[in-house]
Design a protein around this motif. Structure first.
Motif, PDB file in Angstrom:
ATOM      1  N   MET A 170       0.721  -1.295  -0.042  1.00 26.83           N
ATOM      2  CA  MET A 170      -0.078   0.092   0.034  1.00 26.83           C
ATOM      3  C   MET A 170       0.828   1.309  -0.059  1.00 26.83           C
ATOM      4  N   SER A 171       2.102   1.020   0.389  1.00 26.34           N
ATOM      5  CA  SER A 171       3.163   2.245   0.569  1.00 26.34           C
ATOM      6  C   SER A 171       3.204   2.886  -1.072  1.00 26.34           C
ATOM      7  N   LYS A 172       3.350   1.917  -1.941  1.00 19.72           N
ATOM      8  CA  LYS A 172       3.583   2.194  -3.247  1.00 19.72           C
ATOM      9  C   LYS A 172       2.309   2.981  -3.917  1.00 19.72           C
ATOM     10  N   ALA A 173       1.202   2.562  -3.365  1.00 20.42           N
ATOM     11  CA  ALA A 173      -0.097   3.252  -3.832  1.00 20.42           C
ATOM     12  C   ALA A 173       0.045   4.556  -3.262  1.00 20.42           C
ATOM     13  N   VAL A 174      -0.088   4.866  -1.944  1.00 16.32           N
ATOM     14  CA  VAL A 174      -0.224   6.197  -1.366  1.00 16.32           C
ATOM     15  C   VAL A 174       0.955   7.227  -1.965  1.00 16.32           C
ATOM     16  N   ALA A 175       2.160   6.641  -2.113  1.00 16.94           N
ATOM     17  CA  ALA A 175       3.395   7.500  -2.317  1.00 16.94           C
ATOM     18  C   ALA A 175       3.105   7.930  -4.043  1.00 16.94           C
ATOM     19  N   GLY A 176       2.664   6.931  -4.886  1.00 15.98           N
ATOM     20  CA  GLY A 176       2.292   7.301  -6.157  1.00 15.98           C
ATOM     21  C   GLY A 176       1.154   8.167  -6.296  1.00 15.98           C
ATOM     22  N   GLU A 177       0.122   8.131  -5.575  1.00 16.32           N
ATOM     23  CA  GLU A 177      -0.956   8.895  -5.615  1.00 16.32           C
ATOM     24  C   GLU A 177      -0.559  10.490  -4.992  1.00 16.32           C
ATOM     25  N   ASP A 206       7.264  11.297 -14.631  1.00 13.06           N
ATOM     26  CA  ASP A 206       7.628  10.370 -13.773  1.00 13.06           C
ATOM     27  C   ASP A 206       6.589   9.728 -12.506  1.00 13.06           C
ATOM     28  N   ALA A 207       5.721  10.809 -11.965  1.00 13.63           N
ATOM     29  CA  ALA A 207       4.669  10.534 -11.066  1.00 13.63           C
ATOM     30  C   ALA A 207       3.616   9.751 -11.666  1.00 13.63           C
ATOM     31  N   ARG A 208       3.196   9.886 -13.145  1.00  7.95           N
ATOM     32  CA  ARG A 208       2.171   9.406 -13.804  1.00  7.95           C
ATOM     33  C   ARG A 208       2.459   8.134 -14.028  1.00  7.95           C
ATOM     34  N   ALA A 209       3.821   7.600 -14.257  1.00  4.29           N
ATOM     35  CA  ALA A 209       4.345   6.516 -14.795  1.00  4.29           C
ATOM     36  C   ALA A 209       4.049   5.263 -13.396  1.00  4.29           C
ATOM     37  N   SER A 210       4.113   6.011 -12.435  1.00  2.75           N
ATOM     38  CA  SER A 210       4.137   4.888 -11.167  1.00  2.75           C
ATOM     39  C   SER A 210       2.580   4.463 -11.023  1.00  2.75           C
ATOM     40  N   THR A 218      -1.741   0.641  -9.130  1.00  3.46           N
ATOM     41  CA  THR A 218      -2.445   1.373  -8.046  1.00  3.46           C
ATOM     42  C   THR A 218      -3.771   0.539  -7.958  1.00  3.46           C
ATOM     43  N   ASN A 219      -4.507   0.429  -8.815  1.00  5.17           N
ATOM     44  CA  ASN A 219      -5.696  -0.056  -8.731  1.00  5.17           C
ATOM     45  C   ASN A 219      -5.648  -1.774  -8.186  1.00  5.17           C
ATOM     46  N   LEU A 220      -4.763  -2.286  -8.740  1.00  8.69           N
ATOM     47  CA  LEU A 220      -4.253  -3.884  -8.472  1.00  8.69           C
ATOM     48  C   LEU A 220      -3.949  -3.928  -6.897  1.00  8.69           C
ATOM     49  N   LEU A 221      -3.064  -2.727  -6.404  1.00  8.54           N
ATOM     50  CA  LEU A 221      -2.709  -2.986  -4.981  1.00  8.54           C
ATOM     51  C   LEU A 221      -4.106  -2.576  -4.167  1.00  8.54           C
ATOM     52  N   LYS A 222      -4.793  -1.730  -4.365  1.00  7.35           N
ATOM     53  CA  LYS A 222      -5.757  -1.400  -3.676  1.00  7.35           C
ATOM     54  C   LYS A 222      -6.932  -2.614  -3.579  1.00  7.35           C
ATOM     55  N   LEU A 223      -6.812  -3.437  -4.699  1.00  7.63           N
ATOM     56  CA  LEU A 223      -7.926  -4.569  -4.573  1.00  7.63           C
ATOM     57  C   LEU A 223      -7.270  -5.508  -3.961  1.00  7.63           C
ATOM     58  N   TRP A 224      -5.850  -5.865  -3.884  1.00  8.64           N
ATOM     59  CA  TRP A 224      -5.430  -6.725  -3.042  1.00  8.64           C
ATOM     60  C   TRP A 224      -5.575  -6.337  -1.492  1.00  8.64           C
ATOM     61  N   ALA A 225      -5.435  -5.035  -1.232  1.00  7.83           N
ATOM     62  CA  ALA A 225      -5.444  -4.718   0.332  1.00  7.83           C
ATOM     63  C   ALA A 225      -6.865  -4.892   0.751  1.00  7.83           C
ATOM     64  N   GLY A 226      -7.890  -4.553  -0.089  1.00 12.60           N
ATOM     65  CA  GLY A 226      -9.440  -4.887   0.123  1.00 12.60           C
ATOM     66  C   GLY A 226      -9.480  -6.318   0.448  1.00 12.60           C
ATOM     67  N   LYS A 227      -8.921  -7.201  -0.378  1.00 21.83           N
ATOM     68  CA  LYS A 227      -9.306  -8.340  -0.289  1.00 21.83           C
ATOM     69  C   LYS A 227      -8.550  -9.307   1.141  1.00 21.83           C
ATOM     70  N   ALA A 228      -7.362  -8.438   1.377  1.00 16.98           N
ATOM     71  CA  ALA A 228      -6.798  -8.887   2.472  1.00 16.98           C
ATOM     72  C   ALA A 228      -7.643  -8.435   3.689  1.00 16.98           C
ATOM     73  N   LEU A 229      -7.998  -7.402   3.724  1.00 12.98           N
ATOM     74  CA  LEU A 229      -8.693  -6.918   4.976  1.00 12.98           C
ATOM     75  C   LEU A 229     -10.010  -7.707   5.076  1.00 12.98           C
TER      76      LEU A 229
END
Length: 66
Positions: free
Chosen positions: A1-8, A38-42, A49-60
């Protein structure tokens, strides 16, 4: 999730900087234009980012990731 937060956060900060600088930020050799690209490329680099959010939601929820 840190990649998702940092990228946004990077995209938000770069967009705000471009807004403050106006057209000068879009110069071909401008540092702000490069930072924004570079920021948009993240968002699209694997895992996205969407996949990371999906994984985090499923883990929760205790669901399998795949």
């Amino acid at each position: 999730m840190s990649k998702a937060v940092a990228g946004e956060a990077a995209v938000d900060v770069a967009n705000e900087a471009m807004t403050l600088c106006g057209g000068r930020g879009y110069r071909e050799n401008g540092k702000l234009a490069r930072l924004l690209r570079d920021a948009r490329a993240s968002h699209v680099m694997a895992p996205t980012t969407n996949l990371l959010k999906l994984w985090a939601g499923k883990a929760l929820l205790g669901l399998p990731l795949l």
